[in-house]
Design a protein around this motif. Structure first.
Motif, PDB file in Angstrom:
ATOM      1  N   SER A   1       6.919  46.159   2.998  1.00 48.01           N
ATOM      2  CA  SER A   1       6.793  46.039   4.439  1.00 48.01           C
ATOM      3  C   SER A   1       7.591  47.134   5.125  1.00 48.01           C
ATOM      4  O   SER A   1       8.277  47.928   4.489  1.00 48.01           O
ATOM      5  N   VAL A   2       7.465  47.147   6.423  1.00 48.20           N
ATOM      6  CA  VAL A   2       8.250  48.064   7.232  1.00 48.20           C
ATOM      7  C   VAL A   2       9.103  47.190   8.137  1.00 48.20           C
ATOM      8  O   VAL A   2       8.675  46.107   8.536  1.00 48.20           O
ATOM      9  N   ASP A   3      10.267  47.651   8.436  1.00 51.20           N
ATOM     10  CA  ASP A   3      11.150  46.867   9.288  1.00 51.20           C
ATOM     11  C   ASP A   3      10.615  46.881  10.709  1.00 51.20           C
ATOM     12  O   ASP A   3      10.846  47.821  11.460  1.00 51.20           O
ATOM     13  N   ASP A   4       9.890  45.841  11.062  1.00 52.80           N
ATOM     14  CA  ASP A   4       9.224  45.821  12.362  1.00 52.80           C
ATOM     15  C   ASP A   4      10.198  45.619  13.513  1.00 52.80           C
ATOM     16  O   ASP A   4       9.964  46.103  14.615  1.00 52.80           O
ATOM     17  N   GLU A   5      11.274  44.905  13.261  1.00 53.09           N
ATOM     18  CA  GLU A   5      12.269  44.765  14.333  1.00 53.09           C
ATOM     19  C   GLU A   5      12.838  46.139  14.665  1.00 53.09           C
ATOM     20  O   GLU A   5      12.971  46.507  15.833  1.00 53.09           O
ATOM     21  N   ALA A   6      13.148  46.875  13.619  1.00 52.82           N
ATOM     22  CA  ALA A   6      13.679  48.224  13.848  1.00 52.82           C
ATOM     23  C   ALA A   6      12.672  49.063  14.624  1.00 52.82           C
ATOM     24  O   ALA A   6      13.040  49.836  15.517  1.00 52.82           O
ATOM     25  N   GLY A   7      11.394  48.909  14.287  1.00 54.56           N
ATOM     26  CA  GLY A   7      10.353  49.661  14.986  1.00 54.56           C
ATOM     27  C   GLY A   7      10.311  49.310  16.470  1.00 54.56           C
ATOM     28  O   GLY A   7      10.254  50.192  17.333  1.00 54.56           O
ATOM     29  N   GLY A   8      10.341  48.008  16.738  1.00 55.44           N
ATOM     30  CA  GLY A   8      10.335  47.570  18.135  1.00 55.44           C
ATOM     31  C   GLY A   8      11.556  48.107  18.868  1.00 55.44           C
ATOM     32  O   GLY A   8      11.477  48.553  20.019  1.00 55.44           O
ATOM     33  N   ALA A   9      12.686  48.086  18.175  1.00 55.24           N
ATOM     34  CA  ALA A   9      13.926  48.553  18.791  1.00 55.24           C
ATOM     35  C   ALA A   9      13.860  50.054  19.068  1.00 55.24           C
ATOM     36  O   ALA A   9      14.259  50.523  20.139  1.00 55.24           O
ATOM     37  N   LEU A  10      13.329  50.793  18.130  1.00 53.91           N
ATOM     38  CA  LEU A  10      13.169  52.242  18.320  1.00 53.91           C
ATOM     39  C   LEU A  10      12.383  52.538  19.592  1.00 53.91           C
ATOM     40  O   LEU A  10      12.777  53.368  20.423  1.00 53.91           O
ATOM     41  N   ALA A  11      11.243  51.835  19.688  1.00 56.91           N
ATOM     42  CA  ALA A  11      10.361  52.076  20.826  1.00 56.91           C
ATOM     43  C   ALA A  11      11.072  51.758  22.134  1.00 56.91           C
ATOM     44  O   ALA A  11      11.070  52.555  23.085  1.00 56.91           O
ATOM     45  N   MET A  12      11.736  50.607  22.188  1.00 58.38           N
ATOM     46  CA  MET A  12      12.366  50.163  23.424  1.00 58.38           C
ATOM     47  C   MET A  12      13.555  51.049  23.774  1.00 58.38           C
ATOM     48  O   MET A  12      13.735  51.438  24.940  1.00 58.38           O
ATOM     49  N   ALA A  13      14.359  51.359  22.784  1.00 60.86           N
ATOM     50  CA  ALA A  13      15.522  52.201  23.043  1.00 60.86           C
ATOM     51  C   ALA A  13      15.079  53.533  23.656  1.00 60.86           C
ATOM     52  O   ALA A  13      15.694  54.061  24.581  1.00 60.86           O
ATOM     53  N   HIS A  14      13.984  54.040  23.126  1.00 60.31           N
ATOM     54  CA  HIS A  14      13.448  55.295  23.640  1.00 60.31           C
ATOM     55  C   HIS A  14      13.046  55.154  25.101  1.00 60.31           C
ATOM     56  O   HIS A  14      13.372  56.000  25.945  1.00 60.31           O
ATOM     57  N   LEU A  15      12.362  54.071  25.423  1.00 63.06           N
ATOM     58  CA  LEU A  15      11.919  53.867  26.809  1.00 63.06           C
ATOM     59  C   LEU A  15      13.116  53.688  27.749  1.00 63.06           C
ATOM     60  O   LEU A  15      13.113  54.177  28.879  1.00 63.06           O
TER      61      LEU A  15
ATOM     62  N   CYS B   1       3.909  41.132  15.131  1.00 62.61           N
ATOM     63  CA  CYS B   1       3.939  41.066  16.587  1.00 62.61           C
ATOM     64  C   CYS B   1       5.237  40.421  17.048  1.00 62.61           C
ATOM     65  O   CYS B   1       5.922  40.930  17.951  1.00 62.61           O
ATOM     66  N   ALA B   2       5.564  39.302  16.450  1.00 63.04           N
ATOM     67  CA  ALA B   2       6.786  38.606  16.827  1.00 63.04           C
ATOM     68  C   ALA B   2       7.997  39.510  16.583  1.00 63.04           C
ATOM     69  O   ALA B   2       8.880  39.646  17.443  1.00 63.04           O
ATOM     70  N   ALA B   3       8.015  40.150  15.426  1.00 67.97           N
ATOM     71  CA  ALA B   3       9.188  40.948  15.060  1.00 67.97           C
ATOM     72  C   ALA B   3       9.369  42.152  15.980  1.00 67.97           C
ATOM     73  O   ALA B   3      10.489  42.505  16.355  1.00 67.97           O
ATOM     74  N   ARG B   4       8.282  42.762  16.357  1.00 66.64           N
ATOM     75  CA  ARG B   4       8.406  43.946  17.216  1.00 66.64           C
ATOM     76  C   ARG B   4       8.953  43.556  18.582  1.00 66.64           C
ATOM     77  O   ARG B   4       9.735  44.286  19.182  1.00 66.64           O
ATOM     78  N   LEU B   5       8.560  42.403  19.048  1.00 70.10           N
ATOM     79  CA  LEU B   5       9.087  41.915  20.321  1.00 70.10           C
ATOM     80  C   LEU B   5      10.588  41.646  20.194  1.00 70.10           C
ATOM     81  O   LEU B   5      11.387  42.049  21.053  1.00 70.10           O
ATOM     82  N   VAL B   6      10.953  40.969  19.117  1.00 68.66           N
ATOM     83  CA  VAL B   6      12.373  40.678  18.894  1.00 68.66           C
ATOM     84  C   VAL B   6      13.176  41.972  18.884  1.00 68.66           C
ATOM     85  O   VAL B   6      14.227  42.076  19.540  1.00 68.66           O
ATOM     86  N   GLY B   7      12.652  42.961  18.176  1.00 72.54           N
ATOM     87  CA  GLY B   7      13.356  44.241  18.097  1.00 72.54           C
ATOM     88  C   GLY B   7      13.499  44.884  19.469  1.00 72.54           C
ATOM     89  O   GLY B   7      14.569  45.395  19.831  1.00 72.54           O
ATOM     90  N   ALA B   8      12.414  44.842  20.222  1.00 71.55           N
ATOM     91  CA  ALA B   8      12.440  45.459  21.554  1.00 71.55           C
ATOM     92  C   ALA B   8      13.502  44.778  22.422  1.00 71.55           C
ATOM     93  O   ALA B   8      14.293  45.440  23.101  1.00 71.55           O
ATOM     94  N   ARG B   9      13.539  43.463  22.359  1.00 74.64           N
ATOM     95  CA  ARG B   9      14.514  42.730  23.181  1.00 74.64           C
ATOM     96  C   ARG B   9      15.932  42.967  22.697  1.00 74.64           C
ATOM     97  O   ARG B   9      16.871  43.044  23.488  1.00 74.64           O
ATOM     98  N   ARG B  10      16.066  43.096  21.407  1.00 75.31           N
ATOM     99  CA  ARG B  10      17.395  43.394  20.869  1.00 75.31           C
ATOM    100  C   ARG B  10      17.904  44.725  21.435  1.00 75.31           C
ATOM    101  O   ARG B  10      19.060  44.836  21.874  1.00 75.31           O
ATOM    102  N   ALA B  11      16.999  45.712  21.463  1.00 81.24           N
ATOM    103  CA  ALA B  11      17.387  47.016  22.007  1.00 81.24           C
ATOM    104  C   ALA B  11      17.772  46.893  23.479  1.00 81.24           C
ATOM    105  O   ALA B  11      18.709  47.549  23.955  1.00 81.24           O
ATOM    106  N   ALA B  12      17.044  46.048  24.199  1.00 81.68           N
ATOM    107  CA  ALA B  12      17.363  45.851  25.612  1.00 81.68           C
ATOM    108  C   ALA B  12      18.763  45.264  25.762  1.00 81.68           C
ATOM    109  O   ALA B  12      19.582  45.742  26.555  1.00 81.68           O
TER     110      ALA B  12
END
Lengths: 340, 340
Positions: free
Chosen positions: A165-179, A199-210
């Motif tokens: 797998s790929v670390d989807d939380e990290a992916g979501g976080a990358l995207a959000m941190a960038h924005l 889907c769930a994990a990417r959201l979690v990652g994005a919120r974590r970055a926030a």
DNA sequence: CTAGGGTAATGAAAGGATTCAATGCCGAGA
DNA sequence: TCTCGGCATTGAATCCTTTCATTACCCTAG
């Protein structure tokens, strides 16, 4: 030659009769030609050609038990991410002279179940599955019956399955941190059902970055759920956003690139190039054409081909091999779509 | 439950023994539950669960002979054109409760042969094949042995096979006529091997259109052959053109959209947006993202989903049905890439 | 001329599910 | 009490191939 017959496939014993030998001999010609005398072999081969005999793989498999086919179940065959992964699988399997049967579950657990059952009943040597939901029971059962199972694009955790797998939380976080870095503090994420783990994990990652940036995660990342994960629902959701009282956000994070393509299409429909360029967009998967879009798409890249390759590798590993969890790291590819 | 076992699948006779009935009874519970007494049925079902018995489809198939799987061989699984067709096939098959096994021949006749053989040996009910070369002998043989065969994206002519295809000459002609109308009299066609019928036919069509417009067909359409039909070779060929003494042409006709994407990428690499916008480009297939590219792509559209659907339809037709040739008409979708 | 060794070919068993003719059983009717 | 019909269950035969112990045969060495 192509005269009548047709009604029924010739069998090994038909060939034996025609050649005037025993069935065992025909089998030997087929499988161990070297141990049969040249004259006999020639006679049998002539008979085989004469009857255009094709060995029945089903009977063979019943007798021998083993087989060299691997079943692969992905969520959507039209998504380039999955076909790229499938390609990696195929390349690895080819090395071992195995073949691949591909099926697409369409995010539908019932279809997934059906395909798993079908593959198992057909005695595949192993299964590579992108699970459509969080429920791994069926897969565990299948594995307990001796079929090798590797999860694709989903971590198996401690369930007892191997996974790539790929670390989807990290992916979501990358995207959000960038924005966030680009100045966006209120982002809409176009997401799929949380039953789809990615889907769930990417959201979690994005919120974590926030959170990490000192923002209120819920407010900074507003989620909009899509019906499906293709460009059509990207269009639909974006038009709905534009028509809503709040209007369009300054930035949209899409759960995959196809959706992002849909977003771009909708923006263009609504407000032409100007509108399109005013909204920051980040996609996910970095599909081949992401860089060729009207506004080249910033996207989170996953090592697709390698994932498939590695998964097939795990599947082909010797019986005794350990359960293994391979987690790849995603990578952000910045392009114009997220520039100011 | 998941304790030991593992070594071997339970068979119907194991279940029979545990339930204290005959194998035939277990088989009845499985296939005609209504004819077995409720008490017995309950006992057998309990035994089935207890042993987590999964019927062996291989044995069943050997006995029954028939099966509900259809094999599909396409040229390249990564090409959206083919996955869209596959999707149409899948949708039609689902209606009939059949399932699809997909394989990708990679334009390689040897691989195609291998997959055909594999599918036939596994007793598929039928095959849908995008042939990688002009040689249909193997397919005819397979058909003569009672497997239903339908050609996909290739006309079968009088060979005796059914087929579903698009008029590729017409498509080539559409593209070229359009370019001529836009004032281009010297076009480069980035094409694949003529062993791939579509490639040859599109060239023929393009040249026919040139003739019809009073041009010298050979001069008006200069062909450049590609190694493969993907975006990478589009890039490669375009860079080569740019470096050649003649330089870049004013218009490029690409044998598919992926190649066109590569052409655009290469042009941007070489001369930025200015160069990109100065060369007219026409693609083929009208893939989903053609309209979203930096310069939206003019392309020849084929009814992909419908082709797959229709092909599956022919395949599922009753044994007695006639050999049938379905030819769809292509359609030109004009976008910015071929504007002045 | 026989024993022994090696090569070739044989054919029955196995693999798991389905099918169907045959059997067993029970109750109802004579 | 005996017979017959109908339902439930049985188990052998079948599908086609592979495997392997056995047989058949030929040649050579003693």
């Amino acid at each position: 030659m192509t005269t009548e017959a047709r009604r029924k496939r010739a069998s090994i014993s038909d060939v034996a009769r025609l050649a005037g030998v025993a069935v065992g001999t025909v089998s030997n010609v087929l499988n161990r030609p070297d141990i049969v005398a040249p004259a006999t072999r020639a006679r049998v081969e002539a008979a085989i050609k004469e009857m255009s005999f094709v060995p029945n793989a089903v009977a063979r498999q019943l007798r021998v038990g083993t087989i060299t086919t691997v079943g692969v179940v992905v969520l959507d065959i039209r998504n380039p991410f999955f076909t790229e992964v499938a390609r990696g699988v195929e390349d690895r399997l080819a090395l071992a002279d195995h073949t691949l049967m591909l099926a697409s579950s369409d995010d539908d657990p019932a279809r997934e179940r059906k395909y798993l059952q079908l593959f198992e009943q057909h005695g595949v040597v192993g299964l590579l599955v992108v699970p459509s939901g969080p429920d791994l029971d069926q897969l565990l059962e299948v594995q307990s019956r001796g079929v090798r199972v590797v999860l694709l694009d989903a971590p198996a955790g401690s369930s007892g399955l191997s996974s790539v797998s790929v670390d989807d939380e990290a992916g979501g976080a990358l995207a959000m941190a960038h924005l966030i870095e680009r100045g966006h503090t209120q982002v809409v994420m176009l997401n799929g059902s949380h039953d789809i783990r990615q889907c769930a994990a990417r959201l979690v990652g994005a919120r974590r970055a926030a959170s990490a940036a000192g923002l209120d995660p819920e407010a900074a990342v507003r989620e909009v759920q899509l019906r499906a994960l293709d460009s059509a629902s990207g269009v639909e959701a974006t038009l709905a956003l534009a028509d809503a009282p709040d209007g369009l956000p300054s930035a949209i994070f899409c759960v995959n690139d196809l959706v992002a393509v849909g977003v771009q299409r909708a923006l263009r429909l609504r407000g032409g190039t100007a509108l399109l360029e005013s909204v920051a967009i980040v996609g996910y998967d970095d599909i081949d054409i992401a860089s060729e879009l009207a506004v080249p798409l910033t996207s989170v890249r996953q090592p697709t081909h390698e994932m498939g390759y590695r998964a097939a590798d795990l599947l082909l590993a010797p019986e005794s091999a350990e359960i293994e969890q391979v987690v790849f790291a995603p990578e952000l590819v910045v392009r114009a779509s997220s520039a100011r």
